[in-house]
Design an enzyme around this catalytic site. Structure first.
Site, short mmCIF file in Angstrom:
data_model
loop_
_atom_site.label_atom_id
_atom_site.label_comp_id
_atom_site.label_asym_id
_atom_site.label_seq_id
_atom_site.Cartn_x
_atom_site.Cartn_y
_atom_site.Cartn_z
CG HIS A 103 -49.73 6.05 -20.25
ND1 HIS A 103 -49.74 6.92 -19.36
CD2 HIS A 103 -49.91 4.83 -19.49
CE1 HIS A 103 -50.40 6.41 -18.18
NE2 HIS A 103 -50.54 5.25 -18.28
CB CYS B 224 -49.36 12.96 -20.21
SG CYS B 224 -50.29 11.99 -19.11
#
Length: 213
Positions: free
Chosen positions: A130, A187
């Site tokens: 993440h 991301c």
């Protein structure tokens, strides 16, 4: 009416913020705990390998490499196992690597795609994490920066050679590359609020002085 609506929105906003802070704190606690386990795993492997290294130095480099290959063959982690550590010198970061990339795993650290290879397999090694937790400040990385992967059977260093940005649903990133490559995904955009629409990909390759034995 407007006043009540304003109060409601303020309370709702505060609740969302508190939830986000609590969730981030939980992630950091999970990562810290997993990192301690990863560190203990590597230290134990280093201690157990000291005698083997002395013996290997007496037998010669070829035997040492053979021992490492045997250790790699015996390395068969299960989903959700803590398997090692990823170091990012540029960011002064040490992160636990977890086998698997389900959300349960990514809450504890960097996930290793189970369908991809490991160091010494001469194929693609894919890690994911993440951007808000383990891969914060990834925008500071540049070509030439390095990743260090520490596993029970060795320490492996990779240099970033290229980057790419793909759609979040683009699975072509996971593929046979015919050579050893560490591919790291997170991301993108980095500061995007919510479910990011893209993925930032870094391609890193073994450096000449890899410590495979």
């Amino acid at each position: 009416m407007r006043r009540k609506l304003g109060i409601f929105l303020t309370i709702a906003g505060a609740a969302v913020l508190i939830f986000a802070i609590m969730q981030y704190a939980e992630h950091q606690m999970n990562i810290k705990k997993a990192l301690a386990e990863a560190d203990a795993l590597i230290r134990q492997s280093d201690r157990e390998g000291t005698a083997d290294k002395v013996s290997a130095s007496q037998r010669g480099k070829a035997s040492s490499l053979s021992d490492r290959l045997a250790d790699r063959k015996a390395f068969k982690p299960k989903p959700n196992d803590i398997i090692g550590m990823l170091q990012i010198p540029k960011l002064k970061a040490e992160l636990p690597i977890i086998e698997g990339t389900d959300e349960e795993m990514l809450k504890k650290g960097v996930g290793h795609y189970s369908t991809t290879a490991f160091p010494m397999d001469n194929e693609q090694i894919l890690l994911s994490g993440h951007r808000e937790t383990v891969f914060r400040n990834f925008d500071k990385l540049a070509l030439g920066d390095r990743f260090v992967v520490k596993l029970p059977y060795g320490t492996f260093e990779y240099e970033i050679k290229s980057t790419d940005i793909v759609d979040k649903n683009d699975t072509s990133v996971i593929r046979s590359m015919g050579t050893e490559a560490l591919v790291v995904s997170t991301c993108y955009p980095f500061r995007y609020v919510g479910d990011a629409p893209e993925r930032y990909i870094l391609y890193a390759y073994p450096v000449e002085d890899n410590k495979n034995f």
